[in-house]
Design an enzyme around this catalytic site. Structure first.
Site, PDB file in Angstrom:
ATOM      1  N   GLU A  84       0.297  26.901  -5.513  1.00 60.16           N
ATOM      2  CA  GLU A  84       0.657  27.060  -6.919  1.00 60.16           C
ATOM      3  C   GLU A  84       1.304  25.795  -7.459  1.00 60.16           C
ATOM      4  O   GLU A  84       2.089  25.142  -6.783  1.00 60.16           O
ATOM      5  CB  GLU A  84       1.606  28.240  -7.101  1.00 60.16           C
ATOM      6  CG  GLU A  84       0.988  29.596  -6.782  1.00 60.16           C
ATOM      7  CD  GLU A  84      -0.077  30.007  -7.784  1.00 60.16           C
ATOM      8  OE1 GLU A  84      -0.148  29.383  -8.867  1.00 60.16           O
ATOM      9  OE2 GLU A  84      -0.837  30.948  -7.487  1.00 60.16           O
ATOM     10  N   ARG A  94       3.436  44.242 -14.424  1.00 56.74           N
ATOM     11  CA  ARG A  94       2.389  45.166 -14.868  1.00 56.74           C
ATOM     12  C   ARG A  94       2.536  46.523 -14.182  1.00 56.74           C
ATOM     13  O   ARG A  94       2.205  47.570 -14.757  1.00 56.74           O
ATOM     14  CB  ARG A  94       1.018  44.567 -14.557  1.00 56.74           C
ATOM     15  CG  ARG A  94      -0.166  45.446 -14.945  1.00 56.74           C
ATOM     16  CD  ARG A  94      -1.480  44.776 -14.606  1.00 56.74           C
ATOM     17  NE  ARG A  94      -1.597  44.470 -13.185  1.00 56.74           N
ATOM     18  CZ  ARG A  94      -1.989  45.350 -12.250  1.00 56.74           C
ATOM     19  NH1 ARG A  94      -2.288  46.597 -12.589  1.00 56.74           N
ATOM     20  NH2 ARG A  94      -2.087  44.983 -10.993  1.00 56.74           N
ATOM     21  N   CYS A 147       5.875  37.588  -6.773  1.00 55.19           N
ATOM     22  CA  CYS A 147       5.530  36.269  -6.233  1.00 55.19           C
ATOM     23  C   CYS A 147       6.129  35.157  -7.083  1.00 55.19           C
ATOM     24  O   CYS A 147       6.795  34.245  -6.569  1.00 55.19           O
ATOM     25  CB  CYS A 147       4.016  36.109  -6.155  1.00 55.19           C
ATOM     26  SG  CYS A 147       3.232  37.043  -4.829  1.00 55.19           S
ATOM     27  N   HIS A 170      -0.675  31.291  -2.962  1.00 58.29           N
ATOM     28  CA  HIS A 170      -1.288  32.612  -3.043  1.00 58.29           C
ATOM     29  C   HIS A 170      -2.468  32.671  -2.086  1.00 58.29           C
ATOM     30  O   HIS A 170      -3.267  31.723  -1.998  1.00 58.29           O
ATOM     31  CB  HIS A 170      -1.748  32.915  -4.473  1.00 58.29           C
ATOM     32  CG  HIS A 170      -0.748  33.720  -5.233  1.00 58.29           C
ATOM     33  ND1 HIS A 170      -0.184  33.305  -6.424  1.00 58.29           N
ATOM     34  CD2 HIS A 170      -0.189  34.934  -4.959  1.00 58.29           C
ATOM     35  CE1 HIS A 170       0.674  34.227  -6.851  1.00 58.29           C
ATOM     36  NE2 HIS A 170       0.682  35.220  -5.982  1.00 58.29           N
TER      37      HIS A 170
END
Length: 218
Positions: A84, A94, A147, A170
């Site tokens: 990342e 979410r 994360c 990831h």
């Protein structure tokens, strides 16, 4: 006087969202105790819980005082090993975490910077992974779930620890997860463990990242 031991900290998450396995932890713990260029890998499992994950990270940093920290997290649907680029100061869940918490538009660190860049040589890592025949690319979003929460918390801590580098990667699902979810991309555990080895070796060896295209149109 004896030389202080050198450690590399690798974190992975416990399973979440009703899945019995989380590849990030399976990959991390596979290298517990591995000697990487004179530095010993220490694997730590983090809870998939806002706040608690950052607290466990803090405890691990205090315990091991690592020279390098690499966080791992599952990104179901991704097909590659993806370092990342940036962590943002935003929790926007979410779905609930493993403790039922679901923060929305909340700062990871109130008053903290809007974002932090990884201090890993992410493009050199991608180059070395591809040279080893492992699918990899730079990711420009770590999402807004736990994360990213851990990634931002890590970089916020490391901003006060000169000389310690860190970042987040990831990882894809494992084949056994794909078997339960037809159509889900996956990568074998052995390949992911090798990808972590390459990532750690490169992060320790390369101090200045290479210049190479790693952007995306969307």
């Amino acid at each position: 006087m004896p030389i202080a031991p050198s450690h590399v900290l690798v974190t992975g998450f416990e399973p979440f969202d009703n899945d019995p396995v989380n590849p990030s932890w399976e990959v991390a713990r596979a290298l517990e105790g591995w000697d990487c260029g004179g530095a010993t890998v220490r694997a730590v499992q983090l809870p998939c819980v806002f706040g608690q994950a950052a607290a466990r990270l803090d405890a691990a940093l205090a315990q091991w005082r690592p020279r390098l920290v690499v966080g791992l997290g599952l990104a179901g649907g991704r097909t590659e090993w993806q370092p990342e680029r940036v962590a943002i100061n935003c929790d926007d869940a979410r779905i609930p975490d493993n403790a039922g918490r679901q923060p929305v538009d909340t700062a990871v660190v109130p008053g903290g910077p809007a974002a932090y860049f990884s201090t890993l040589p992410i493009k050199a890592i991608v180059r070395e992974l591809r040279a080893a025949g492992l699918p990899a690319s730079v990711s420009n979003t770590a999402g807004t779930f736990v994360c990213n929460h851990v990634f931002y918390a890590l970089m916020h801590r490391l901003a006060g620890l000169p000389g310690v580098r860190g970042g987040f990667v990831h990882v894809p699902a494992l084949p056994e997860q794909a078997a339960r979810h037809p159509g889900l991309p996956s990568m074998a555990l052995a390949a992911q463990v090798e990808a972590l080895r390459v990532t750690l070796r490169t992060a320790l060896a390369v101090q200045t990242d290479i210049v190479a295209a790693g952007g995306q149109l969307h």
